[in-house]
Structures are given as C-alpha cells and as structure tokens.
Design a protein around this motif. Sequence first.
Motif, mmCIF file in Angstrom:
data_model
loop_
_atom_site.group_PDB
_atom_site.id
_atom_site.type_symbol
_atom_site.label_atom_id
_atom_site.label_comp_id
_atom_site.label_asym_id
_atom_site.label_seq_id
_atom_site.Cartn_x
_atom_site.Cartn_y
_atom_site.Cartn_z
ATOM 1 N N TRP A 47 -1.747 -7.618 -2.221
ATOM 2 C CA TRP A 47 -2.156 -6.024 -1.969
ATOM 3 C C TRP A 47 -1.714 -5.221 -3.422
ATOM 4 N N ARG A 55 -2.611 -1.707 -5.769
ATOM 5 C CA ARG A 55 -3.087 -0.359 -5.669
ATOM 6 C C ARG A 55 -3.344 0.213 -7.208
ATOM 7 N N ARG A 111 -3.631 -0.849 -12.463
ATOM 8 C CA ARG A 111 -3.596 -1.346 -11.247
ATOM 9 C C ARG A 111 -2.033 -1.995 -11.177
ATOM 10 N N VAL A 136 1.611 -4.185 -5.306
ATOM 11 C CA VAL A 136 2.308 -3.644 -4.017
ATOM 12 C C VAL A 136 3.117 -4.663 -3.372
ATOM 13 N N ASP A 177 1.547 7.528 -3.152
ATOM 14 C CA ASP A 177 1.240 6.445 -2.898
ATOM 15 C C ASP A 177 -0.302 6.595 -2.689
ATOM 16 N N TYR A 237 -6.504 0.953 -2.638
ATOM 17 C CA TYR A 237 -5.694 -0.304 -2.525
ATOM 18 C C TYR A 237 -6.812 -1.630 -2.239
#
Length: 123
Positions: free
Chosen positions: A36, A38, A45, A48, A89, A93
Amino acid sequence: QVHLVESGGGLVQAGGSLRLSCTASGRAFSTYTMGWFRQAPGKQRELVAGISPGGITKYAEFVKARFGISRDNAKNSAYLQMNGLTPEDTGVYYCAADGLSYRIYSRNSAEYWGQGTQVTVSS
C-alpha cells in the motif's frame, strides 16, 4: 497480468478509522508481494506497508503501529486497516503488486498498480 481495484476510502474525522481493500484479478495472486502506497498533494508517493506472499509485514516509520496490513489469498485480496487517522494521512492510497519484493520495498515502485482511492482526514 494482474488487475487491482481498491475500495474503502472516504472522508473521516481525525482519530477515526478506515479499512481499505484491494481485490486482484488474474493469476498467482498468492505469489505476489502486496504493498500500500500513498501520495499526498504536492508530495512524492511513499510506501505505507507491505506484505509478503507468506504474510511477513513491513511498515513505514510514520505508521507507528496505527495501521495493519493483511491479505487473504483465497479471496485474492489485501487490506489496510487504518486507525488513529490524522490530517497528515490524507492522500490517494494505491494498492500495488509485484513478484519481486525489492521493487516495492527499495524502489518505491511495482509491476502492477490500482487506480487509487482517496482518503481525507478532517481536523
């Protein structure tokens, strides 16, 4: 060829939780490392979390035990449980898959990508 579709993004208040799902079509899902990533507006980028075919997990430092990555090979799916969300956050994603884990963990890249799902955390 692997086709990835993410779901589960949305708008949540700070301190809230979201669970992202990534469903894969194609063959040999169980042999891929899943990641994953984000991307926040104006930022690069970043990874995660990742999970190996055997279920070994790795997390970015900023996750700080708030997030959990998992996979269900029988369902061709990977998940990202996100708790204690903060406005930092916020971002798009992306789910990613690669037969070679080093690309996900060291190159910030992957062979296959989903289209992304927006996560917005309000303060």
